[in-house]
Design a protein around this motif. Structure first.
Motif, PDB file in Angstrom:
ATOM      1  N   ILE A 131       0.832  -1.221   0.000  1.00 22.85           N
ATOM      2  CA  ILE A 131       0.000   0.000   0.000  1.00 22.85           C
ATOM      3  C   ILE A 131       0.863   1.266   0.000  1.00 22.85           C
ATOM      4  O   ILE A 131       0.718   2.104  -0.893  1.00 22.85           O
ATOM      5  N   PRO A 132       1.810   1.410   0.969  1.00 26.99           N
ATOM      6  CA  PRO A 132       2.655   2.612   0.880  1.00 26.99           C
ATOM      7  C   PRO A 132       3.506   2.633  -0.390  1.00 26.99           C
ATOM      8  O   PRO A 132       3.732   3.703  -0.955  1.00 26.99           O
ATOM      9  N   VAL A 133       3.967   1.449  -0.851  1.00 24.55           N
ATOM     10  CA  VAL A 133       4.840   1.414  -2.035  1.00 24.55           C
ATOM     11  C   VAL A 133       4.081   1.887  -3.274  1.00 24.55           C
ATOM     12  O   VAL A 133       4.538   2.777  -4.005  1.00 24.55           O
ATOM     13  N   LEU A 134       2.895   1.312  -3.501  1.00 26.00           N
ATOM     14  CA  LEU A 134       2.106   1.732  -4.664  1.00 26.00           C
ATOM     15  C   LEU A 134       1.633   3.171  -4.491  1.00 26.00           C
ATOM     16  O   LEU A 134       1.524   3.912  -5.466  1.00 26.00           O
ATOM     17  N   GLY A 135       1.373   3.560  -3.239  1.00 22.97           N
ATOM     18  CA  GLY A 135       0.976   4.948  -2.976  1.00 22.97           C
ATOM     19  C   GLY A 135       2.065   5.919  -3.392  1.00 22.97           C
ATOM     20  O   GLY A 135       1.801   6.929  -4.032  1.00 22.97           O
ATOM     21  N   VAL A 136       3.312   5.578  -3.053  1.00 23.55           N
ATOM     22  CA  VAL A 136       4.434   6.446  -3.426  1.00 23.55           C
ATOM     23  C   VAL A 136       4.598   6.456  -4.948  1.00 23.55           C
ATOM     24  O   VAL A 136       4.778   7.510  -5.566  1.00 23.55           O
ATOM     25  N   ALA A 137       4.501   5.269  -5.572  1.00 23.04           N
ATOM     26  CA  ALA A 137       4.639   5.202  -7.037  1.00 23.04           C
ATOM     27  C   ALA A 137       3.567   6.058  -7.703  1.00 23.04           C
ATOM     28  O   ALA A 137       3.852   6.835  -8.615  1.00 23.04           O
ATOM     29  N   ALA A 138       2.327   5.941  -7.198  1.00 16.27           N
ATOM     30  CA  ALA A 138       1.229   6.700  -7.799  1.00 16.27           C
ATOM     31  C   ALA A 138       1.374   8.190  -7.516  1.00 16.27           C
ATOM     32  O   ALA A 138       0.845   9.020  -8.245  1.00 16.27           O
ATOM     33  N   ALA A 139       2.121   8.520  -6.454  1.00 22.95           N
ATOM     34  CA  ALA A 139       2.230   9.930  -6.064  1.00 22.95           C
ATOM     35  C   ALA A 139       3.044  10.751  -7.050  1.00 22.95           C
ATOM     36  O   ALA A 139       2.973  11.958  -7.052  1.00 22.95           O
ATOM     37  N   PHE A 140       3.852  10.094  -7.873  1.00 24.39           N
ATOM     38  CA  PHE A 140       4.603  10.911  -8.829  1.00 24.39           C
ATOM     39  C   PHE A 140       4.641  10.322 -10.225  1.00 24.39           C
ATOM     40  O   PHE A 140       5.467  10.670 -11.032  1.00 24.39           O
ATOM     41  N   ILE A 162       8.826  15.369  -4.564  1.00 21.20           N
ATOM     42  CA  ILE A 162       8.699  13.913  -4.434  1.00 21.20           C
ATOM     43  C   ILE A 162       8.797  13.505  -2.963  1.00 21.20           C
ATOM     44  O   ILE A 162       8.025  12.678  -2.487  1.00 21.20           O
ATOM     45  N   LEU A 163       9.728  14.123  -2.225  1.00 18.97           N
ATOM     46  CA  LEU A 163       9.863  13.766  -0.808  1.00 18.97           C
ATOM     47  C   LEU A 163       8.625  14.184  -0.023  1.00 18.97           C
ATOM     48  O   LEU A 163       8.151  13.443   0.838  1.00 18.97           O
ATOM     49  N   THR A 164       8.084  15.384  -0.324  1.00 21.51           N
ATOM     50  CA  THR A 164       6.876  15.837   0.371  1.00 21.51           C
ATOM     51  C   THR A 164       5.738  14.855   0.132  1.00 21.51           C
ATOM     52  O   THR A 164       5.030  14.455   1.053  1.00 21.51           O
ATOM     53  N   ARG A 165       5.598  14.459  -1.129  1.00 22.53           N
ATOM     54  CA  ARG A 165       4.506  13.532  -1.454  1.00 22.53           C
ATOM     55  C   ARG A 165       4.730  12.165  -0.814  1.00 22.53           C
ATOM     56  O   ARG A 165       3.796  11.551  -0.312  1.00 22.53           O
ATOM     57  N   THR A 166       5.993  11.688  -0.830  1.00 19.09           N
ATOM     58  CA  THR A 166       6.292  10.385  -0.224  1.00 19.09           C
ATOM     59  C   THR A 166       5.931  10.408   1.263  1.00 19.09           C
ATOM     60  O   THR A 166       5.263   9.501   1.769  1.00 19.09           O
ATOM     61  N   LEU A 167       6.353  11.480   1.947  1.00 18.75           N
ATOM     62  CA  LEU A 167       6.059  11.583   3.386  1.00 18.75           C
ATOM     63  C   LEU A 167       4.560  11.672   3.621  1.00 18.75           C
ATOM     64  O   LEU A 167       4.035  11.065   4.562  1.00 18.75           O
ATOM     65  N   ALA A 168       3.854  12.416   2.758  1.00 23.64           N
ATOM     66  CA  ALA A 168       2.403  12.551   2.923  1.00 23.64           C
ATOM     67  C   ALA A 168       1.717  11.203   2.739  1.00 23.64           C
ATOM     68  O   ALA A 168       0.792  10.858   3.482  1.00 23.64           O
TER      69      ALA A 168
END
Ligand SMILES: [Zn+2]
Length: 275
Positions: A131-140, A162-168
């Motif tokens: 979930i976090p992995v796909l979330g990060v991939a989808a985030a950018f 990218i870091l802001t989105r990853t953390l979010a």
């Protein structure tokens, strides 16, 4: 250009503005109005100005003060600046629909573990770290994403974005996933142990993305993790993918991925330029 002979009569215009014309008649009046200034002037008398004003106010409201997804509304209340809120609102995986589907998937996996009394942990261990992995991939990586536009137009570096989105994504996806993990029967440490692979797969994803782009990287990470969980189903203990020996390997992988990112970023000006 010749003068038009036909004009819409007041009755027709009145039916058009009240919306009682059928689709074809309505479309022909509309077509005529777009070419005829005289009828456009005549229709003003039939227009509900108060309603129009209300509609425009609604349109302006939507454009000027967009409705943020629930997690971002919460973050704004806690002091997130509006500039960052707008930045995050464009993140696909922070939208409510994405998060709801992710957690429904995890809830089913949790249910599978509960119904088998902790014997069948594979669905949970498969879904939770992804979930976090796909979330990060989808985030950018969403094609309709405005990341490129933002990078060009806003005073934000690509890395910071990218870091802001990853953390979010981590801040919004991890707490609920950990809470669901606590419902899984069996040893309590499993509820937290899946964070090991989750936090490893994110730098691996970012490092792979720097070579092949986000989509193939996300697919590779997903297939790899399915393989690890798949191996455990064949006669190994249910908790095998998150046991201490494997966690050491994950830690090594995470360090390696961070090293790759650092080395590759060193050649360019910033990590963001790689992705
Ligand atoms: Zn006309």
């Amino acid at each position: 250009m010749t003068a038009m002979k036909w004009h819409a009569d007041p009755e027709l215009l009145s039916s058009y503005t009240s919306g009682t014309l059928d689709a074809i008649a309505g479309a022909s009046v509309e077509q005529h109005l777009s070419h005829c200034a005289e009828c456009r002037a005549a229709i003003a008398a039939h227009t509900d100005l108060a309603g129009l004003e209300l509609a425009w106010a609604g349109v302006r409201d939507t454009i000027e003060t967009p409705r943020f997804p629930a997690p971002i509304r919460l973050a704004r209340r806690l002091g997130l600046p509006d500039s960052s809120a707008v930045l995050l609102a464009a993140t696909a995986s922070l939208r409510t629909a994405w998060m709801v589907s992710a957690f429904v998937a995890l809830a089913f996996a949790t249910l599978a573990a509960i119904l088998t009394d902790g014997e069948n942990l594979a669905p949970f261990l498969l879904v939770a770290p992804m979930i976090p992995v796909l979330g990060v991939a989808a985030a950018f990586s969403a094609p309709q994403d405005s990341l490129e536009t933002l990078v060009v137009t806003a005073p934000y570096g690509r890395t910071r974005l990218i870091l802001t989105r990853t953390l979010a994504v981590l801040a919004t996806s991890l707490p609920v996933a950990v809470l669901l993990g606590l419902l899984v029967p069996g040893p309590t440490w499993v509820a937290a142990a899946w964070l090991g692979p989750a936090l490893t797969l994110i730098p691996v994803l970012l490092a792979l993305s720097s070579f092949v782009g986000p989509y193939p990287a996300a697919a590779t990470v997903a297939v790899g993790w399915c393989g690890v969980v798949g191996v455990s189903v064949r006669g190994l203990p249910a908790t095998w993918p998150v046991q201490a020996e494997q966690q050491v390997i994950y830690l090594g992988l995470a360090v390696l991925a961070c090293a790759v990112l650092t080395v590759r970023a060193g050649r360019r000006s910033e990590i963001g330029a790689l992705l």
